[in-house]
Design a protein around this motif. Sequence first.
Motif, mmCIF file in Angstrom:
data_model
loop_
_atom_site.group_PDB
_atom_site.id
_atom_site.type_symbol
_atom_site.label_atom_id
_atom_site.label_comp_id
_atom_site.label_asym_id
_atom_site.label_seq_id
_atom_site.Cartn_x
_atom_site.Cartn_y
_atom_site.Cartn_z
ATOM 1 N N UNK A 189 0.820 -1.204 0.000
ATOM 2 C CA UNK A 189 0.000 0.000 0.000
ATOM 3 C C UNK A 189 0.857 1.259 0.000
ATOM 4 N N UNK A 190 0.304 2.295 -0.565
ATOM 5 C CA UNK A 190 0.969 3.584 -0.668
ATOM 6 C C UNK A 190 1.079 4.234 0.704
ATOM 7 N N UNK A 191 2.234 4.822 0.975
ATOM 8 C CA UNK A 191 2.449 5.537 2.233
ATOM 9 C C UNK A 191 2.601 7.040 1.969
ATOM 10 N N UNK A 192 3.530 7.377 1.091
ATOM 11 C CA UNK A 192 3.807 8.790 0.814
ATOM 12 C C UNK A 192 4.529 8.903 -0.516
ATOM 13 N N UNK A 193 4.368 10.049 -1.178
ATOM 14 C CA UNK A 193 5.041 10.274 -2.443
ATOM 15 C C UNK A 193 5.450 11.724 -2.595
ATOM 16 N N UNK A 194 6.417 11.945 -3.472
ATOM 17 C CA UNK A 194 6.914 13.297 -3.714
ATOM 18 C C UNK A 194 7.301 13.406 -5.177
ATOM 19 N N UNK A 195 6.963 14.513 -5.802
ATOM 20 C CA UNK A 195 7.284 14.694 -7.209
ATOM 21 C C UNK A 195 8.763 15.029 -7.400
ATOM 22 N N UNK A 247 3.911 11.237 9.342
ATOM 23 C CA UNK A 247 5.036 10.940 8.448
ATOM 24 C C UNK A 247 5.303 12.130 7.537
ATOM 25 N N UNK A 248 6.570 12.314 7.196
ATOM 26 C CA UNK A 248 6.963 13.371 6.271
ATOM 27 C C UNK A 248 7.955 12.814 5.267
ATOM 28 N N UNK A 275 0.092 11.824 0.966
ATOM 29 C CA UNK A 275 0.218 10.836 2.030
ATOM 30 C C UNK A 275 -1.039 9.996 2.132
ATOM 31 N N UNK A 276 -0.860 8.772 2.557
ATOM 32 C CA UNK A 276 -2.005 7.955 2.927
ATOM 33 C C UNK A 276 -2.666 8.580 4.152
ATOM 34 N N UNK A 288 1.366 9.916 -7.689
ATOM 35 C CA UNK A 288 0.433 8.818 -7.903
ATOM 36 C C UNK A 288 0.639 7.769 -6.828
ATOM 37 N N UNK A 289 -0.445 7.132 -6.443
ATOM 38 C CA UNK A 289 -0.396 6.176 -5.338
ATOM 39 C C UNK A 289 -0.552 4.730 -5.784
#
Length: 125
Positions: A46-52, A68-69, A60-61, A106-107
């Motif tokens: 599962x997705x937790x966090x993303x950054x471009x 979370x950061x 963030x989820x 995108x997650x």
Amino acid sequence: QVQLVESGGGLVQAGGSLRLSCAASGGTFSTYDMAWFRQAPGKERSFVAGITWLGSNTDYADSVKGRFTISRDNAKNTVSLQMLSLKFEDTAVYYCAARRFGTTVVSTATLYTHWGQGTQVTVSS
């Protein structure tokens, strides 16, 4: 082809913190969107966090928002996940993932083309 190596996992008590890092090599890191996913035993990834790619957008989820950061340093080819107020249910293998840059985070795991080997995070209750 970018290679990803995670580090920083471990055992921590509930309420504690950990910082995961992902080091990238073999590609132009700054052209990749990055994300963290996790997979607990018996559950789907599962997705937790993303950054471009430029760090201008993050997502963030719901389960980790406010705790979370995600951040990145394109000069050092690293992406990090600072995890605070850890809960038992955060226990999982955490994976770093990369995809060629887009316009938004995108997650969906299948849209990420490069993955690290994972690092175990265990939160004791």
